[in-house]
Design a protein around this motif. Sequence first.
Motif, short mmCIF file in Angstrom:
data_model
loop_
_atom_site.label_atom_id
_atom_site.label_comp_id
_atom_site.label_asym_id
_atom_site.label_seq_id
_atom_site.Cartn_x
_atom_site.Cartn_y
_atom_site.Cartn_z
N LYS A 42 0.81 -1.21 0.00
CA LYS A 42 0.00 0.00 0.00
C LYS A 42 0.85 1.27 0.00
CE LYS A 42 -3.69 -2.33 2.56
NZ LYS A 42 -4.45 -2.38 3.83
N LYS A 43 2.15 1.13 0.29
CA LYS A 43 3.01 2.31 0.40
C LYS A 43 4.12 2.34 -0.65
CE LYS A 43 2.28 2.89 5.36
NZ LYS A 43 1.80 4.29 5.31
N LEU A 44 4.09 1.44 -1.60
CA LEU A 44 5.18 1.36 -2.59
C LEU A 44 5.38 2.67 -3.34
CD1 LEU A 44 4.56 -2.21 -4.06
CD2 LEU A 44 6.50 -1.46 -2.66
N ALA A 45 4.30 3.35 -3.67
CA ALA A 45 4.42 4.60 -4.44
C ALA A 45 5.12 5.69 -3.63
CB ALA A 45 3.03 5.07 -4.88
N GLN A 46 5.18 5.56 -2.31
CA GLN A 46 5.79 6.58 -1.46
C GLN A 46 7.22 6.22 -1.06
OE1 GLN A 46 3.12 6.94 1.92
NE2 GLN A 46 1.36 6.55 0.60
N LEU A 47 7.69 5.04 -1.43
CA LEU A 47 8.99 4.56 -0.99
C LEU A 47 10.01 4.59 -2.13
CD1 LEU A 47 7.74 1.51 1.12
CD2 LEU A 47 8.78 3.61 2.03
N PRO A 48 11.31 4.63 -1.79
CA PRO A 48 12.35 4.59 -2.83
C PRO A 48 12.30 3.28 -3.61
CG PRO A 48 13.26 5.35 -0.73
CD PRO A 48 11.87 4.86 -0.44
N ASP A 49 13.09 3.21 -4.68
CA ASP A 49 13.02 2.05 -5.58
C ASP A 49 13.82 0.86 -5.09
OD1 ASP A 49 15.51 3.14 -5.95
OD2 ASP A 49 15.48 3.05 -8.13
N ARG A 50 14.56 1.00 -3.99
CA ARG A 50 15.30 -0.14 -3.42
C ARG A 50 15.26 -0.03 -1.89
NH1 ARG A 50 21.21 -0.28 -5.29
NH2 ARG A 50 20.29 -1.13 -7.19
N CYS A 51 14.61 -0.99 -1.26
CA CYS A 51 14.38 -0.88 0.19
C CYS A 51 14.56 -2.22 0.89
CB CYS A 51 12.98 -0.36 0.48
SG CYS A 51 12.63 1.28 -0.13
N THR A 52 14.77 -2.13 2.20
CA THR A 52 14.84 -3.30 3.07
C THR A 52 14.04 -3.01 4.34
OG1 THR A 52 17.02 -4.02 2.28
CG2 THR A 52 16.34 -4.78 4.45
N LEU A 53 13.22 -3.99 4.74
CA LEU A 53 12.51 -3.92 6.01
C LEU A 53 12.97 -5.08 6.87
CD1 LEU A 53 10.23 -2.78 7.86
CD2 LEU A 53 8.70 -4.39 6.70
N LYS A 54 13.56 -4.78 8.02
CA LYS A 54 14.02 -5.83 8.93
C LYS A 54 12.92 -6.12 9.94
CE LYS A 54 18.92 -4.74 8.34
NZ LYS A 54 20.20 -4.41 8.99
N THR A 55 12.52 -7.38 10.00
CA THR A 55 11.39 -7.76 10.86
C THR A 55 11.79 -8.84 11.86
OG1 THR A 55 10.65 -9.43 9.27
CG2 THR A 55 9.76 -7.21 9.03
N GLY A 56 12.96 -8.70 12.44
CA GLY A 56 13.41 -9.71 13.40
C GLY A 56 14.29 -10.74 12.73
N HIS A 57 13.81 -11.98 12.64
CA HIS A 57 14.60 -13.07 12.05
C HIS A 57 14.53 -13.08 10.52
CE1 HIS A 57 15.47 -14.66 15.96
NE2 HIS A 57 14.19 -14.82 16.25
N TYR A 58 13.72 -12.21 9.95
CA TYR A 58 13.55 -12.20 8.50
C TYR A 58 13.66 -10.77 7.96
CZ TYR A 58 11.72 -16.86 9.40
OH TYR A 58 11.57 -18.15 9.82
N ASN A 59 14.10 -10.68 6.71
CA ASN A 59 14.16 -9.39 6.01
C ASN A 59 13.25 -9.43 4.80
OD1 ASN A 59 16.10 -8.56 7.83
ND2 ASN A 59 17.82 -8.86 6.42
N ILE A 60 12.63 -8.29 4.51
CA ILE A 60 11.87 -8.12 3.28
C ILE A 60 12.62 -7.10 2.43
CG2 ILE A 60 9.71 -7.33 2.25
CD1 ILE A 60 8.29 -8.24 4.79
N ASN A 61 13.04 -7.52 1.24
CA ASN A 61 13.74 -6.65 0.31
C ASN A 61 12.87 -6.47 -0.93
OD1 ASN A 61 16.40 -6.66 1.78
ND2 ASN A 61 16.28 -8.83 1.29
N PHE A 62 12.96 -5.29 -1.53
CA PHE A 62 12.24 -5.11 -2.79
C PHE A 62 12.88 -4.01 -3.63
CE2 PHE A 62 9.97 -2.21 0.07
CZ PHE A 62 9.85 -1.06 -0.69
N ILE A 63 12.64 -4.12 -4.93
CA ILE A 63 13.04 -3.09 -5.88
C ILE A 63 11.81 -2.73 -6.71
CG2 ILE A 63 15.45 -3.83 -5.99
CD1 ILE A 63 14.81 -5.20 -8.66
N SER A 64 11.77 -1.52 -7.22
CA SER A 64 10.64 -1.08 -8.05
C SER A 64 11.17 -0.45 -9.32
CB SER A 64 9.78 -0.07 -7.29
OG SER A 64 9.26 -0.63 -6.10
N SER A 65 10.50 -0.77 -10.43
CA SER A 65 10.91 -0.22 -11.72
C SER A 65 9.74 -0.29 -12.69
CB SER A 65 12.10 -1.01 -12.29
OG SER A 65 12.47 -0.55 -13.57
#
Length: 252
Positions: A42-65
């Motif tokens: 829901k927030k992709l349009a407001q975020l940079p094109d390369r991001c990482t979210l650290k959620t404890g034992h797991y990471n969520i990474n994404f790129i947008s193009s």
Amino acid sequence: MSTILSASIIRVRDGLPLSASTDYEQSTGMQKYRKYFKMLSKKLAQLPDRCTLKTGHYNINFISSLGVSYMMLCTENYPNVLAFSFLDELQKEFITTYSMMKTNTAVRPYCFIEFDNFIQRTKQRYNNPRSLSTKINLSDMQMEIKLRPPYQIPMCELGSANGVTSVFSADYKGAGKISSAHQRLEPATLSGMVAFILSLLCGVLNLIRGFHAIESLLQSDGEDFNYIIAFFLGTAACLYQEGRITRKHVFV
């Protein structure tokens, strides 16, 4: 063990899921991280094109193009260079397979679910790094990440959704106090502008009448001071009202 657990492909403008890996675990723990995926979508349009979210034992990474975001969930010790190289491969294959017109006009969620076949094959390769034959590309990606590291998303940016509540950092609390202390002025409405002009005119008229009364008093000793006081009290009231309107509204 460092592994990639799942991946999703999402349209940036509205968070519509276009494709995803279908073999992720259905445990309660994994379902919680799927909620993070939805919150980020829901927030992709407001975020940079390369991001990482650290959620404890797991990471969520994404790129947008080109209006599409490529998102993956991996263990916290999975190397960044491999994670973003994996996403880069998904991006190149997806762009080659589907045109922008198809992705922009898609209506149904997961309408490109057949792309999961490529996701699975690529995920298996990256979960066994010794089998990778892209060392040159990895070195390029490592240099790119060093020069332009992914934006680390603070949990406070996600807010609260789907039963997952994030805790705001001290910095953001401080920012909230500052913003409340310096509230933004409201734009003036039509009624506010009319009230401002009328109050100003009434004040000016009362002021003129007061000066005429003083002039008459100087010419005639019998003039009543009560009229002069009334004129100036009316002027003061109008100016006070005008000041309140000005402090409350900003005229643009």
